[in-house]
Design a protein around this motif. Structure first.
Motif, PDB file in Angstrom:
ATOM      1  N   LEU A 491       1.010  -1.058   0.012  1.00 24.60           N
ATOM      2  CA  LEU A 491       0.004   0.013   0.030  1.00 24.60           C
ATOM      3  C   LEU A 491       0.962   1.147  -0.070  1.00 24.60           C
ATOM      4  CD1 LEU A 491      -2.870   1.043   0.204  1.00 24.60           C
ATOM      5  CD2 LEU A 491      -2.837   1.006   2.664  1.00 24.60           C
ATOM      6  N   GLU A 492       1.912   1.105   0.838  1.00 28.43           N
ATOM      7  CA  GLU A 492       2.817   2.470   0.536  1.00 28.43           C
ATOM      8  C   GLU A 492       3.395   2.471  -0.451  1.00 28.43           C
ATOM      9  OE1 GLU A 492       6.980   3.820   3.376  1.00 28.43           O
ATOM     10  OE2 GLU A 492       5.368   1.946   4.142  1.00 28.43           O
ATOM     11  N   GLU A 495       1.120   4.164  -2.979  1.00 31.48           N
ATOM     12  CA  GLU A 495       0.805   5.483  -2.859  1.00 31.48           C
ATOM     13  C   GLU A 495       1.908   6.369  -3.208  1.00 31.48           C
ATOM     14  OE1 GLU A 495      -0.287   5.365   1.245  1.00 31.48           O
ATOM     15  OE2 GLU A 495      -2.546   5.222   0.718  1.00 31.48           O
ATOM     16  N   GLU A 496       3.180   5.948  -3.268  1.00 31.39           N
ATOM     17  CA  GLU A 496       4.327   6.597  -3.673  1.00 31.39           C
ATOM     18  C   GLU A 496       4.706   6.575  -5.047  1.00 31.39           C
ATOM     19  OE1 GLU A 496       9.215   6.313  -2.836  1.00 31.39           O
ATOM     20  OE2 GLU A 496       7.988   5.133  -1.565  1.00 31.39           O
ATOM     21  N   PRO A 499       0.750   8.718  -6.832  1.00 27.80           N
ATOM     22  CA  PRO A 499      -0.038   9.645  -5.942  1.00 27.80           C
ATOM     23  C   PRO A 499      -1.389  10.149  -6.161  1.00 27.80           C
ATOM     24  CG  PRO A 499       2.381  10.477  -6.538  1.00 27.80           C
ATOM     25  CD  PRO A 499       2.014   9.602  -7.376  1.00 27.80           C
ATOM     26  N   GLY A 500      -2.260   9.947  -5.042  1.00 26.40           N
ATOM     27  CA  GLY A 500      -3.608  10.297  -5.508  1.00 26.40           C
ATOM     28  C   GLY A 500      -4.315   9.232  -5.745  1.00 26.40           C
ATOM     29  N   ARG A 502      -6.954   5.965  -5.950  1.00 26.14           N
ATOM     30  CA  ARG A 502      -7.849   5.772  -4.804  1.00 26.14           C
ATOM     31  C   ARG A 502      -7.618   3.909  -4.623  1.00 26.14           C
ATOM     32  NH1 ARG A 502     -13.267   7.151  -7.274  1.00 26.14           N
ATOM     33  NH2 ARG A 502     -12.118   6.263  -9.116  1.00 26.14           N
ATOM     34  N   ILE A 503      -7.316   3.632  -3.364  1.00 28.72           N
ATOM     35  CA  ILE A 503      -7.018   2.124  -3.333  1.00 28.72           C
ATOM     36  C   ILE A 503      -8.011   1.485  -2.213  1.00 28.72           C
ATOM     37  CG2 ILE A 503      -5.315   0.496  -2.473  1.00 28.72           C
ATOM     38  CD1 ILE A 503      -3.355   2.771  -3.264  1.00 28.72           C
TER      39      ILE A 503
END
Length: 640
Positions: A491-492, A495-496, A499-500, A502-503
């Motif tokens: 997950l990290e 997101e990196e 960016p932005g 939706r998960i």
């Protein structure tokens, strides 16, 4: 006249070697006088001390070809001299075509042999295949005597003695053993079988051809196998001898009404499966035991629906068993919709406790519930049936050993229909060996496009790039990890990289109904990426999801990988599956790379049965008879 006869060869030679004149000479039709051959003419070296070039260095600019069309002369040849040195080159013989021999298996189908594959010879034991060679055929003493006698008879009769070929050849497989090499003619390949161990890739010890140890080992394993086979096959014999009343033929009119409720056009293989199952249920007086293998979305569920309805209208209870709650819920919704208006009472039974669960169990016991859809909770203690007639098992490979043992108990004497996209090796081996009846659905629905599959080493940048491309075309993506503990890190990373984005997350340890709620949220288009474990392996049908990334793919089995890949490509849009492996400290095992390579190779529609066959090749049939084989298969190979 005599003067002309002596001067003509000189004039001819002069014209032939003078390039100013030769350009005006038309090719002469000398093919009737000269055989087809090539005469090389070599240039006189500018340096007299240099040796003339070798025949191998001649080129087309200084070669005269006497062919059937005449003499082809070079346009502007340099001054030449005729070499009297005989050419050492021989006409180029095209290499023989590559031959890939095949050997049989216990299932009756053939597999190709590649260099390095291990084989088992009936007489000499385990060897290693090397290549195919051409060997001279040695004549037996009887054949030599026969030919000599025939030649003598020709001489006695005053006829020219008949001529036999000086050398006869044959193609043979070269098999390496620990004490020598054995050559097996291609037409004797039936003496060989492919070596496969019981549960893993192993490199067996090569046998000795001149030792009697192989024969002793073969006889010992034969006796042990017979003891196990007698016990296991006795169960199937009892099943074959078990009698049950055939389903009523006069009720098939009701089946026709039910079949008209199917809004799609059946494929050719669907109709074949439906017909075979009908024949098993209506015309046979013994329980059905049939495997239906077909890709995800190829219509196995509709085939099962018709079998379930046939059981219900014959006043027999039916069970549709699924390995996960997600898949059971999906089946339940489809069955309720399909059985609407038929009068059949359909219930869902899953794990947990509650009043509704107890009501379902009571309805099964007194017969008011005609069809139950559920998970392994159906196999639990306390679940009894009044008149069970049919058990349909979806994705058998997802059930554990204890659950399968319980299945044997409740399915004794009743019809069993197994559905699978990738049957487990043991089930496949039993089907191919004829122990179980098998139907394969290979006809794809119209408009279906194969999923493009690639295998790559893990790269965060490539993950981000693939997901961005999918989002740019208005789609969604799956990201799958093998363990719940990897979700936070994945997950990290997502997101990196994006960016932005939706998960949403789904895994088996979430609160009751939470995973299904998140999946529904994702299916509604309220998220871009679903990060999950194998909880999405079955029962997820979202046409807008056309990219899947599987992390640590080397840790998954072929069946799981295939089921996961089936979650994308559910429409006519090109879908992609990226299987990423991690070298780590110890690297990736040979078996894992073979599985990934097989997934990359078998991308065509309807490849599930082929993947199961490749899985059988890679990791063997496992416990074919349902028990541990104590290394027996490792000693002589499963097929032998």
């Amino acid at each position: 006249m005599t003067y002309i006869m002596y001067t003509m060869p000189v004039i001819f030679l002069f014209l032939l070697t003078n390039h100013r004149v030769s350009s005006f000479i038309q090719p002469l039709p000398l093919h009737r006088a000269f055989p087809k051959q090539t005469f090389p003419l070599y240039s006189t070296p500018s340096n007299p001390s240099e040796p003339p070039p070798s025949p191998d260095s001649s080129t087309s600019s200084n070669v005269i070809n006497l062919t059937q069309s005449g003499i082809n002369l070079p346009s502007t040849p340099p001054p030449t001299t005729l070499s009297t040195t005989p050419s050492t080159t021989s006409p180029t013989t095209p290499p023989p075509p590559t031959i890939t021999p095949t050997v049989g298996t216990a299932g009756g189908w053939s597999v190709k042999l590649l260099p390095g594959d291990y084989v088992v010879h009936q007489k000499y034991g385990i060897g290693r295949y090397s290549t195919v060679i051409t060997k001279d055929k040695l004549l037996k003493r009887e054949e030599k005597s026969r030919r000599a006698m025939e030649r003598q008879r020709d001489i006695d009769a005053g006829r020219p003695p008949r001529v036999y070929p000086q050398k006869e050849t044959f193609m043979a497989m070269e098999i390496e053993y620990s004490d020598g090499i054995l050559h097996v003619p291609l037409d004797k390949s039936f003496r060989l079988s492919r070596y496969r161990s019981a549960d893993a890739i192993v490199k067996p010890k090569l046998s000795r051809m001149r030792s009697g140890s192989w024969g002793k080992q073969r006889d010992r394993v034969k006796g042990m196998t017979e003891d196990i086979a007698v016990d296991v096959l006795a169960a199937y014999v009892r099943r074959e001898k078990t009698k049950r009343m055939p389903y009523r033929l006069d009720l098939e009119a009701g089946m026709e009404n039910f079949e008209r409720g199917f809004v799609w056009e059946e494929t050719e293989d669907q109709l074949k499966a439906i017909t075979q199952i009908r024949d098993d249920m209506v015309w046979r007086g013994k329980p059905m035991d049939r495997l239906v293998a077909g890709d995800v979305g190829f219509g196995k569920t509709e085939v099962a629906m018709r079998a379930l309805f046939r059981a219900c209208i014959n006043s027999r209870q039916a069970v549709l068993l699924a390995p996960t709650s997600v898949l059971a819920s999906q089946h339940y919704k489809n069955v309720v919709k399909r059985f609407n208006g038929t009068g059949v009472v359909v219930k869902l039974l899953r794990g947990g406790i509650g009043k509704e669960r107890e009501e379902v169990k009571a309805g099964l016991k007194n017969g008011t519930v005609g069809l139950v859809v559920g998970t392994h909770a159906i196999l639990g203690k306390g679940v009894e049936f009044r008149n069970l007639g049919l058990v349909v098992i979806d994705e058998e490979q997802r059930f554990g050993v204890k659950q399968k043992e319980r299945l044997k108990v409740i399915s004794s004497g009743v019809d069993v229909l197994t559905l699978s996209a990738t049957p487990i090796p043991r089930t496949l081996q039993m089907s191919l060996s004829g122990v179980r009846d098998t139907t394969t659905i290979r006809t794809p629905p119209k408009g279906r496009v194969p999923v493009k599959t690639t295998v790559e080493e893990t790269s965060h940048a490539k993950i981000g790039e693939a997901i961005k491309k999918e989002l740019d075309r208005g789609g969604q993506a799956f990201v799958v990890v093998p363990r719940i503990g990897m979700i936070d890190g994945a997950l990290e990373m997502l997101e990196e990289e994006i960016p932005g984005v939706r998960i949403v997350v789904a895994h088996g340890k979430m609160g009751r109904g939470q995973a299904e709620e998140n999946v529904s949220h994702f299916a509604a288009g309220k998220a871009d990426v679903l990060l999950a474990t194998t909880v999405i392996e079955n029962g997820i049908d979202i046409p807008t999801v056309n990219t899947m990334i599987v992390l640590r793919a080397e840790t998954f089995g072929m069946s799981t990988l295939y089921q996961l890949r089936g979650r994308v490509g559910r429409s006519n849009v090109q879908a992609y599956a990226i299987l990423m492996y991690d070298q780590g400290i110890g690297g990736v095992s040979e078996g894992a790379m073979l599985r990934l390579k097989a997934m990359e190779d078998l991308q065509e529609l309807g490849a599930g049965f082929d993947i199961a066959s490749r899985d059988l090749e890679i990791r063997g049939a496992g416990s074919l008879f349902g028990v541990e084989q104590s290394g027996m298969a490792g000693k002589v190979g499963v097929d032998f």
